[in-house]
Design a protein around this motif. Sequence first.
Motif, PDB file in Angstrom:
ATOM      1  N   ALA A 244      -3.282  -4.120  -9.352  1.00 34.36           N
ATOM      2  CA  ALA A 244      -3.460  -5.067  -8.256  1.00 34.36           C
ATOM      3  C   ALA A 244      -3.653  -6.484  -8.778  1.00 34.36           C
ATOM      4  O   ALA A 244      -3.104  -7.450  -8.228  1.00 34.36           O
ATOM      5  CB  ALA A 244      -4.652  -4.651  -7.398  1.00 34.36           C
ATOM      6  N   ASP A 245      -4.427  -6.625  -9.862  1.00 35.94           N
ATOM      7  CA  ASP A 245      -4.657  -7.945 -10.449  1.00 35.94           C
ATOM      8  C   ASP A 245      -3.366  -8.510 -11.024  1.00 35.94           C
ATOM      9  O   ASP A 245      -3.066  -9.703 -10.846  1.00 35.94           O
ATOM     10  CB  ASP A 245      -5.730  -7.829 -11.533  1.00 35.94           C
TER      11      ASP A 245
ATOM     12  N   PHE B 150       2.441   1.811  -3.338  1.00 37.07           N
ATOM     13  CA  PHE B 150       1.517   2.183  -4.403  1.00 37.07           C
ATOM     14  C   PHE B 150       1.191   3.670  -4.398  1.00 37.07           C
ATOM     15  O   PHE B 150       0.663   4.190  -5.387  1.00 37.07           O
ATOM     16  CB  PHE B 150       0.223   1.369  -4.274  1.00 37.07           C
TER      17      PHE B 150
ATOM     18  N   SER C 108       0.834  -1.209   0.000  1.00 35.24           N
ATOM     19  CA  SER C 108       0.000   0.000   0.000  1.00 35.24           C
ATOM     20  C   SER C 108       0.862   1.250   0.000  1.00 35.24           C
ATOM     21  O   SER C 108       0.593   2.215  -0.734  1.00 35.24           O
ATOM     22  CB  SER C 108      -0.917  -0.002   1.228  1.00 35.24           C
TER      23      SER C 108
END
Length: 265
Positions: A216-217, A167, A164
């Motif tokens: 994220a995927d 990102f 997190s």
Amino acid sequence: MLSSMLLGRYIPGESVIHRLDPRAKLISVILFMIIVFFAKDWLGYGILILFVLAVTKLAGLSVRFLFNGLKLVLILLIFTFLMHIFLTKGGTILVDGGFFTIESNGLITGIYITIRLALLVVITTLMTLTTSPIELTDAIEKLCKPLKAVKIPVHEIAMMMSISLRFIPTLMDETEKIIKAQSARGSTFMTGSLKSRITALVPIFIPLFMSAFKRADEMAIAMEVRGYKGEEGRTHYRVLNWQLKDTVAIIILLILGLILLWVRQ
């Protein structure tokens, strides 16, 4: 401006702060967050400011570089300052506007709280600038290891926190690219009524969310392909090694806290 945001970024280096054990840096930041509340006057906050400037110098960074990277935080600092000026009462009335007043206690409290918040943001940013996400994950996992006894997934929580944090600059860069692309297509974000400005933000948020979900995927697929199954069966390539300099760093923070307590008395 968004691409220059420093929170979550890591700048490699060989400074004294870079070479500290990530656990020592994490503990130091937590101690500083506690110690900063010991300051109650100009002398106490002056000592804290000098300490943060010294840490910035030891980290091999310039104050101007930090200031340019934290411009977005100025909005929060200004808002905090104004809230205290108008809502905190007491002392001498400095400005009497009829339906509002600015009093001395509000002004002083606003300055103190703003300085406190700025110091917390700067010291946290210095930790992320001098500590790689992997080191930060290892530090959180090691420090929270006792929680495993009560079945708390420490490794997974540390990994999520690290991802997190990492990102944040990625999303800031993506946001700036989308804004430039929309501006090139004729979109305006700083003109018109408040309703039109909010409506103009929709073409930014939709591709930003799509990009975030896509990243994220892709990360989830990459971790699954590499056989990531949490902490099970994992070893550490980099072994954390606590040294004398790390203990000295903690002792310095404790001395700083004692000095501020003495000044407060």
